[in-house]
Design an enzyme around this catalytic site. Structure first.
Site, PDB file in Angstrom:
ATOM      1  N   ASP A 106       0.848  -1.199   0.000  1.00  0.00           N
ATOM      2  CA  ASP A 106       0.000   0.000   0.000  1.00  0.00           C
ATOM      3  C   ASP A 106       0.880   1.244   0.000  1.00  0.00           C
ATOM      4  OD1 ASP A 106      -2.152  -1.685   0.201  1.00  0.00           O
ATOM      5  OD2 ASP A 106      -2.355  -1.454   2.377  1.00  0.00           O
TER       6      ASP A 106
HETATM    7  N1  URA Z   1      -1.432  -5.895   3.831  1.00  0.00           N
HETATM    8  C1  URA Z   1      -1.861  -4.616   3.860  1.00  0.00           C
HETATM    9  O1  URA Z   1      -2.875  -4.315   4.458  1.00  0.00           O
HETATM   10  N2  URA Z   1      -1.124  -3.680   3.240  1.00  0.00           N
HETATM   11  C2  URA Z   1       0.033  -3.949   2.591  1.00  0.00           C
HETATM   12  O2  URA Z   1       0.658  -3.046   2.050  1.00  0.00           O
HETATM   13  C3  URA Z   1       0.461  -5.286   2.566  1.00  0.00           C
HETATM   14  C4  URA Z   1      -0.293  -6.248   3.189  1.00  0.00           C
END
Ligand code: URA
Length: 234
Positions: A106
């Site tokens: 993310d």
């Molecule tokens: N899970 C999440 O919520 N975000 C990420 O970036 C990776 C795994």
């Protein structure tokens, strides 16, 4: 390097495609037909032929990036908003290669991301069937109770068609954990903790399969994978 890895990296097909070519006796090394996919070749010195034609080894590039917050996990071509910075922009070498991130984090997640031009490795690491382990360090808004920990670990409904696969949580203190998952669903870890009424306030990936984030890399820094690290992956 193994003969089947060499042929795959040279663009002759997936690992199973090239194994078929090898077992059919179509591949020679230094003038001798080799039918063993694991036969060791020297990518600089061995002369490898397919049906008599030399197969040259197109070396791929592999970087380990400690992704910083605020950067999108995409290649420039895949970026929807061209004003944003993507992870490939952070790599100042090999710009002509058409590199992309192997997997996504993310925008506000930090940590280990492989940036490469190797589509076969991407397939092998990301294919849902392979269940490659990914470990994250997570900080939480509230204390994690033992029952919530066990609930997440056993697989939890996060609003998808099926619950998550079992996960492993190692508690560091009341509000920080290491969590290992085997899938790569959208916002998976954040949604797992949300499902028990908690919230992830900081998330960082520290390993992917056998590859560990180099602790000397600060967010935004990168380096090439070593041969040893690469051999763990391909
Ligand atoms: N899970 C999440 O919520 N975000 C990420 O970036 C990776 C795994």
């Amino acid at each position: 390097m193994r003969l089947d890895h060499y042929l795959s990296a040279a663009g002759l097909g997936s690992r199973s495609d090239v194994k078929k070519l090898i077992s059919k006796g179509l591949i020679s090394v230094d003038g001798t037909t080799v039918k063993d996919s694991g036969y060791k070749v020297d990518e600089l010195l061995s002369r490898i032929t397919y049906n008599g034609a030399t197969v040259s080894y197109a070396k791929n590039v592999y970087f380990m990036l400690n992704k910083p917050k605020g950067v999108i996990s995409a290649s420039r071509a895949d970026l929807r908003n061209q004003d944003e910075t993507c992870v490939v922009d952070l790599i100042s070498e090999e710009k002509h290669r058409g590199m992309f991130p192997i997997g996504r984090l993310d925008k506000d997640t930090e940590g280990l991301l492989i940036i490469s031009d190797d589509g076969i490795l991407a397939h092998n690491l990301l294919s849902p069937k392979k269940h490659v382990d990914k470990t994250y360090y997570a900080e939480l808004k509230s204390e994690l109770s033992l029952s919530d920990k066990e609930h997440i670990e056993s697989g939890i409904d996060i609003g998808d068609d099926t619950p998550t696969l079992p996960a492993k949580i190692e508690t560091i203190n009341k509000t920080s954990v290491y969590i290992t998952i085997h899938e790569g669903r959208y916002h998976e870890i954040k949604r797992m903790f949300e499902a028990v009424g908690n919230e992830v306030t900081f998330l960082k990936r520290i390993s992917m399969g056998p590859l560990k984030l180099d602790p000397t890399l600060n967010p935004g820094e990168y380096r090439r994978l070593t041969d040893e690290e690469l051999s763990l992956l391909i």
